[in-house]
Motif scaffolding. Structure first.
Motif, PDB file in Angstrom:
ATOM      1  N   ASN A  95      80.020  53.483 -12.625  1.00 54.87           N
ATOM      2  CA  ASN A  95      79.485  53.091 -11.323  1.00 54.87           C
ATOM      3  C   ASN A  95      78.352  52.106 -11.561  1.00 54.87           C
ATOM      4  O   ASN A  95      77.294  52.469 -12.090  1.00 54.87           O
ATOM      5  CB  ASN A  95      78.975  54.336 -10.585  1.00 54.87           C
ATOM      6  CG  ASN A  95      78.457  54.017  -9.201  1.00 54.87           C
ATOM      7  OD1 ASN A  95      77.554  53.207  -9.024  1.00 54.87           O
ATOM      8  ND2 ASN A  95      79.031  54.668  -8.199  1.00 54.87           N
ATOM      9  N   GLU A  97      76.239  50.609  -9.610  1.00 53.92           N
ATOM     10  CA  GLU A  97      74.973  50.883  -8.924  1.00 53.92           C
ATOM     11  C   GLU A  97      74.183  51.974  -9.646  1.00 53.92           C
ATOM     12  O   GLU A  97      72.966  51.869  -9.819  1.00 53.92           O
ATOM     13  CB  GLU A  97      75.240  51.297  -7.473  1.00 53.92           C
ATOM     14  CG  GLU A  97      75.711  50.165  -6.578  1.00 53.92           C
ATOM     15  CD  GLU A  97      75.815  50.596  -5.129  1.00 53.92           C
ATOM     16  OE1 GLU A  97      75.473  51.774  -4.830  1.00 53.92           O
ATOM     17  OE2 GLU A  97      76.241  49.785  -4.296  1.00 53.92           O
ATOM     18  N   LEU A 123      75.115  41.496 -11.943  1.00 53.63           N
ATOM     19  CA  LEU A 123      73.754  42.014 -11.759  1.00 53.63           C
ATOM     20  C   LEU A 123      72.809  41.536 -12.869  1.00 53.63           C
ATOM     21  O   LEU A 123      71.677  42.000 -12.967  1.00 53.63           O
ATOM     22  CB  LEU A 123      73.786  43.548 -11.742  1.00 53.63           C
ATOM     23  CG  LEU A 123      74.601  44.188 -10.603  1.00 53.63           C
ATOM     24  CD1 LEU A 123      74.687  45.691 -10.790  1.00 53.63           C
ATOM     25  CD2 LEU A 123      73.983  43.853  -9.253  1.00 53.63           C
TER      26      LEU A 123
END
Length: 304
Positions: A95, A97, A123
């Protein structure tokens, strides 16, 4: 079943790592621990102090080379060493995040599941892709890569050399045999196994052993992890049985002996069933030496 999933993921890891015997990652671009450094697609301008490992093998390597204090989170399967900061992060279902919430300056993965490299790249989080090793040199190479990125190149080189020396000593201590012994390596009790073309197979090949799983995947279409039939296994009559499902699935010499139709197998008749530590058998880092020793001990006990 989780062990079947693990076998499937192991095969997937081999595909993701590409063809050939290498690890699939580029060689370190520079020597020493000066920054910036580049390994594969990961470029670091300074020493990473917030490392997230989503691979148990990488976790063991990081701690073994002295980079443990730089590790802030590891995946839910990284159970060794005990001081590793285990979390609910998953390498099987990554994941982005949740990983980013750890504010990492380096993430280490062994599988690019759900395109996690691309997600973390978006990111701006550096990622080292360290796929499952196919041969011992891949493990040594990954130690070097991690040492380069973390500022522990000297420690990683020293560890790799110790491993080479210890493994060579263990193998040479086992006298050669006139006739090769055969073996069956069990991943789970549904009879998934690993052929000679896998990392596990390469370890057993050090002792000249014949793998009874090889005929079940002659063309490599099963990526080295076929499921055997009981009939074929009994007919193969292996001299040794190694269980890599003792912790996960409660398998033991006693449970194997109790299996219907297995009493005629030489390994069962002669009490040559070895219960391995599942983790050591599936994490191809510093504890490879322990796995090699386990195989050597089992082979040495069989009369010539």
């Amino acid at each position: 079943m989780k062990r079947v999933l693990t076998a499937a993921l192991a095969a997937t890891a081999m595909l993701l790592s590409g063809c050939g015997g290498g690890s699939g990652a580029e060689e370190p671009a520079v020597a020493g621990s000066a920054y910036p450094v580049t390994v594969g697609s990961a470029t670091l301008t300074e020493r990473p102090d917030r490392i997230v490992s989503l691979a148990p093998t990488a976790t063991e390597m990081l701690f073994a080379i002295g980079a443990g204090p730089q590790v802030v989170a590891v995946d839910d399967q990284s159970t060794y060493p005990a001081e590793a900061p285990r979390t609910k992060l998953s390498g099987f279902k990554p994941n982005a995040e949740a990983i980013a919430a750890q504010n990492p300056d380096l993430v280490v993965i062994s599988d690019d599941l759900d395109k996690i490299i691309e997600q973390l790249g978006a990111l701006k989080i550096p990622v080292l892709f360290a796929p499952a090793a196919k041969v011992l040199d891949d493990s040594y190479r990954q130690l070097d890569q991690l040492g380069t990125l973390t500022g522990h190149r000297a420690e990683s080189a020293a560890l790799a050399e110790r491993m080479r020396t210890q493994i060579d000593k263990i193998v040479k201590a086992v006298p050669p045999r006139a006739t090769a012994l055969s073996y069956y390596y069990e991943i789970d009790q549904t009879l998934y196994s690993a052929t000679s073309k896998t990392f596990i197979g390469s370890i057993f090949a050090l002792f000249g052993l014949t793998n009874v799983a090889d005929p079940a995947d002659p063309d490599g279409s099963k990526n080295g992890y076929p499921q055997l039939s009981q009939e074929a296994l009994v007919a193969a009559n292996p001299d040794l049985i190694f269980l890599a499902d003792s912790k996960c699935c409660g398998q033991s010499p006693a449970t194997v002996k109790a299996r219907k139709g297995w009493s005629s197998i030489a390994a069962v008749e002669q009490n040559r069933i070895v219960a391995l530590d599942d983790d050591i058998a599936s994490r191809w880092g510093p504890r490879i030496v322990d796995l090699v020793q386990s195989v050597a001990d089992a082979v040495a006990k069989v009369p010539a």
